[in-house]
Design a protein around this motif. Structure first.
Motif, PDB file in Angstrom:
ATOM      1  N   GLY A 131      28.881  73.297 -30.121  1.00 16.96           N
ATOM      2  CA  GLY A 131      30.092  72.510 -30.327  1.00 16.96           C
ATOM      3  C   GLY A 131      30.329  71.455 -29.273  1.00 16.96           C
ATOM      4  N   HIS A 132      29.280  71.179 -28.486  1.00 19.82           N
ATOM      5  CA  HIS A 132      29.401  70.176 -27.437  1.00 19.82           C
ATOM      6  C   HIS A 132      29.434  68.771 -28.030  1.00 19.82           C
ATOM      7  N   ARG A 133      30.173  67.879 -27.390  1.00 18.48           N
ATOM      8  CA  ARG A 133      30.188  66.476 -27.779  1.00 18.48           C
ATOM      9  C   ARG A 133      29.359  65.662 -26.790  1.00 18.48           C
ATOM     10  N   SER A 134      28.770  64.580 -27.266  1.00 14.99           N
ATOM     11  CA  SER A 134      28.082  63.665 -26.349  1.00 14.99           C
ATOM     12  C   SER A 134      29.136  62.911 -25.548  1.00 14.99           C
ATOM     13  N   VAL A 135      28.781  62.519 -24.344  1.00 14.47           N
ATOM     14  CA  VAL A 135      29.732  61.814 -23.485  1.00 14.47           C
ATOM     15  C   VAL A 135      29.269  60.373 -23.286  1.00 14.47           C
ATOM     16  N   PRO A 136      30.195  59.443 -23.114  1.00 19.93           N
ATOM     17  CA  PRO A 136      29.830  58.030 -22.976  1.00 19.93           C
ATOM     18  C   PRO A 136      29.192  57.744 -21.628  1.00 19.93           C
ATOM     19  N   TRP A 137      28.455  56.643 -21.564  1.00 24.85           N
ATOM     20  CA  TRP A 137      27.775  56.278 -20.323  1.00 24.85           C
ATOM     21  C   TRP A 137      28.744  55.885 -19.219  1.00 24.85           C
ATOM     22  N   TRP A 138      29.979  55.511 -19.590  1.00 25.58           N
ATOM     23  CA  TRP A 138      30.901  55.089 -18.540  1.00 25.58           C
ATOM     24  C   TRP A 138      31.363  56.227 -17.645  1.00 25.58           C
ATOM     25  N   ILE A 139      30.955  57.469 -17.984  1.00 22.88           N
ATOM     26  CA  ILE A 139      31.293  58.554 -17.054  1.00 22.88           C
ATOM     27  C   ILE A 139      30.546  58.395 -15.729  1.00 22.88           C
ATOM     28  N   ILE A 140      29.449  57.635 -15.747  1.00 17.15           N
ATOM     29  CA  ILE A 140      28.652  57.488 -14.517  1.00 17.15           C
ATOM     30  C   ILE A 140      29.450  56.757 -13.436  1.00 17.15           C
ATOM     31  N   PRO A 141      29.972  55.525 -13.696  1.00 20.99           N
ATOM     32  CA  PRO A 141      30.809  54.919 -12.656  1.00 20.99           C
ATOM     33  C   PRO A 141      32.110  55.675 -12.417  1.00 20.99           C
ATOM     34  N   CYS A 142      32.672  56.275 -13.482  1.00 25.38           N
ATOM     35  CA  CYS A 142      33.918  57.025 -13.308  1.00 25.38           C
ATOM     36  C   CYS A 142      33.721  58.253 -12.422  1.00 25.38           C
ATOM     37  N   SER A 143      32.516  58.824 -12.437  1.00 22.13           N
ATOM     38  CA  SER A 143      32.261  60.012 -11.622  1.00 22.13           C
ATOM     39  C   SER A 143      32.343  59.715 -10.130  1.00 22.13           C
ATOM     40  N   LEU A 144      32.264  58.430  -9.769  1.00 23.73           N
ATOM     41  CA  LEU A 144      32.329  58.051  -8.360  1.00 23.73           C
ATOM     42  C   LEU A 144      33.760  57.880  -7.873  1.00 23.73           C
ATOM     43  N   ALA A 145      34.723  57.816  -8.793  1.00 19.58           N
ATOM     44  CA  ALA A 145      36.106  57.548  -8.406  1.00 19.58           C
ATOM     45  C   ALA A 145      36.662  58.640  -7.491  1.00 19.58           C
ATOM     46  N   PHE A 146      36.517  59.892  -7.913  1.00 22.24           N
ATOM     47  CA  PHE A 146      37.045  60.991  -7.105  1.00 22.24           C
ATOM     48  C   PHE A 146      36.384  61.078  -5.728  1.00 22.24           C
ATOM     49  N   PRO A 147      35.040  61.047  -5.615  1.00 23.63           N
ATOM     50  CA  PRO A 147      34.430  61.080  -4.282  1.00 23.63           C
ATOM     51  C   PRO A 147      34.874  59.923  -3.389  1.00 23.63           C
ATOM     52  N   LEU A 148      35.052  58.735  -3.980  1.00 22.87           N
ATOM     53  CA  LEU A 148      35.478  57.590  -3.176  1.00 22.87           C
ATOM     54  C   LEU A 148      36.902  57.764  -2.668  1.00 22.87           C
ATOM     55  N   VAL A 149      37.796  58.218  -3.547  1.00 23.05           N
ATOM     56  CA  VAL A 149      39.186  58.447  -3.120  1.00 23.05           C
ATOM     57  C   VAL A 149      39.242  59.577  -2.106  1.00 23.05           C
ATOM     58  N   TRP A 150      38.524  60.662  -2.392  1.00 22.86           N
ATOM     59  CA  TRP A 150      38.480  61.784  -1.458  1.00 22.86           C
ATOM     60  C   TRP A 150      37.922  61.342  -0.109  1.00 22.86           C
ATOM     61  N   GLY A 151      36.853  60.536  -0.132  1.00 19.83           N
ATOM     62  CA  GLY A 151      36.261  60.063   1.116  1.00 19.83           C
ATOM     63  C   GLY A 151      37.210  59.170   1.889  1.00 19.83           C
ATOM     64  N   GLY A 152      37.945  58.294   1.172  1.00 23.09           N
ATOM     65  CA  GLY A 152      38.900  57.431   1.852  1.00 23.09           C
ATOM     66  C   GLY A 152      39.996  58.227   2.536  1.00 23.09           C
ATOM     67  N   VAL A 153      40.543  59.213   1.845  1.00 24.28           N
ATOM     68  CA  VAL A 153      41.588  60.058   2.438  1.00 24.28           C
ATOM     69  C   VAL A 153      41.028  60.851   3.616  1.00 24.28           C
ATOM     70  N   THR A 154      39.809  61.353   3.465  1.00 29.11           N
ATOM     71  CA  THR A 154      39.186  62.137   4.538  1.00 29.11           C
ATOM     72  C   THR A 154      38.957  61.290   5.783  1.00 29.11           C
ATOM     73  N   MET A 155      38.474  60.058   5.609  1.00 31.71           N
ATOM     74  CA  MET A 155      38.217  59.193   6.754  1.00 31.71           C
ATOM     75  C   MET A 155      39.519  58.735   7.410  1.00 31.71           C
ATOM     76  N   TRP A 156      40.586  58.629   6.633  1.00 31.33           N
ATOM     77  CA  TRP A 156      41.892  58.279   7.201  1.00 31.33           C
ATOM     78  C   TRP A 156      42.491  59.462   7.959  1.00 31.33           C
ATOM     79  N   ARG A 157      42.308  60.658   7.410  1.00 35.92           N
ATOM     80  CA  ARG A 157      42.917  61.857   7.984  1.00 35.92           C
ATOM     81  C   ARG A 157      42.114  62.417   9.143  1.00 35.92           C
ATOM     82  N   GLY A 158      40.786  62.255   9.092  1.00 33.61           N
ATOM     83  CA  GLY A 158      39.919  62.854  10.104  1.00 33.61           C
ATOM     84  C   GLY A 158      40.285  62.522  11.540  1.00 33.61           C
TER      85      GLY A 158
END
Length: 225
Positions: A131-158
Motif C-alpha cells: 500500500g505504499h505510494r511513490s514519492v515525488p523527487w522534490w523530497i530530495i531538496p526538502c529533506s535538507l530543510a530540517f538539517p539546515l534549520v537544525w544546524g543553524g539553531v545549533t551553531m547559534w546556540r553552541g
C-alpha cells in the motif's frame, strides 16, 4: 488486507520500541550528569526519532483502516526516514573516527537501537510495506530543510552554552572552518543521497509494482464490463 494489518501491527510495535529506546537514552544521559545529558533534545537523532514515533503510530492506524497509505503520509515518512537513516550513518562514522583517535564513546543499547537497528528495519519496511505510494523527487531538496534549520539553531546556540551535539560542528574540535565546511557539506550530501534512494525505492519496490498491477487489472475489468 491481511498484509496491511500485519504491517500496521509492526508499525505500532516499532513505535513502541523507538519510544522505549528514547526514554532509556534520556535517563541514561541524565545519569551522566554532563551537559550532553541535559541537552538530550538537541540531537538531530532524537528529534527525528520523536517524529518517527508519531508517524509510525499514525501509519499503524492507517494500515488497519485502509488498503493504501495516503500520499502525504508516504512523503512525510520518506522525509523522516531520510533524517533517521542519515543520523545513523553519521553516528557510525563518529564512533569509527573516535576509535581511530583513541577517544572512548559509550554506546548503550538504546543508542544502538536508535542509530543502527531501527534505521535498518525501517529501510527494509519502506521497500516491503504493502500500500505504499511513490514519492515525488522534490523530497530530495526538502529533506535538507530540517538539517539546515537544525544546524543553524545549533551553531547559534553552541557558543552560548559551550557545547555542540556533534564534535564536527565545534570549530574548537576540528582543524578549522575548512574541515567544518567539508564535513557539513558531506553530511548534507548524504541526506540528499538517502532521500534519492528512498524516492527510487518507492517507485520500484515490490509493493509498488503489486499496487500498479492491481490498479491496471481493475481498470481492465471496468473496460470489459
Amino acid at each position: 488486507m491481511r498484509a496491511r494489518t500485519t504491517f500496521g501491527a509492526l508499525r505500532l510495535a516499532t513505535a513502541a520500541v523507538c519510544l522505549t529506546a528514547l526514554v532509556h537514552r534520556l535517563f541514561w544521559g541524565l545519569s551522566s550528569q554532563t551537559i550532553a545529558g541535559r541537552n538530550f533534545f538537541a540531537y538531530l537523532t532524537v528529534e527525528s526519532n520523536c517524529a518517527l514515533v508519531v508517524l509510525l503510530i499514525i501509519g499503524g492506524v492507517l494500515a488497519f483502516r485502509s488498503a493504501e497509505d495516503p500520499r502525504w503520509f508516504s512523503i512525510a515518512l520518506s522525509l523522516v526516514l531520510t533524517w533517521t537513516i542519515t543520523a545513523g550513518l553519521a553516528f557510525a562514522l563518529i564512533v569509527w573516527q573516535a576509535g581511530l583517535r583513541g577517544i572512548r564513546v559509550d554506546v548503550p543499547w538504546s543508542d544502538q537501537v536508535l542509530h543502527f537497528w531501527l534505521p535498518a528495519f525501517t529501510a527494509i519496511a519502506w521497500t516491503l510495506t504493502p500500500g505504499h505510494r511513490s514519492v515525488p523527487w522534490w523530497i530530495i531538496p526538502c529533506s535538507l530543510a530540517f538539517p539546515l534549520v537544525w544546524g543553524g539553531v545549533t551553531m547559534w546556540r553552541g557558543p552560548m552554552i559551550g557545547w555542540y551535539p556533534y564534535y564536527f560542528l565545534d570549530l574548537r574540535q576540528v582543524s578549522g572552518f575548512g574541515e567544518f565546511a567539508v564535513t557539513s557539506a558531506l553530511a548534507l550530501a548524504i541526506f540528499a543521497l538517502v532521500a534519492t534512494v528512498l524516492a527510487v525505492i518507492s517507485r520500484v519496490s515490490p509493493s509498488r509494482r503489486k499496487r500498479v498491477s492491481r490498479s491496471a487489472a481493475r481498470a481492465g475489468t471496468a473496460r470489459a464490463t
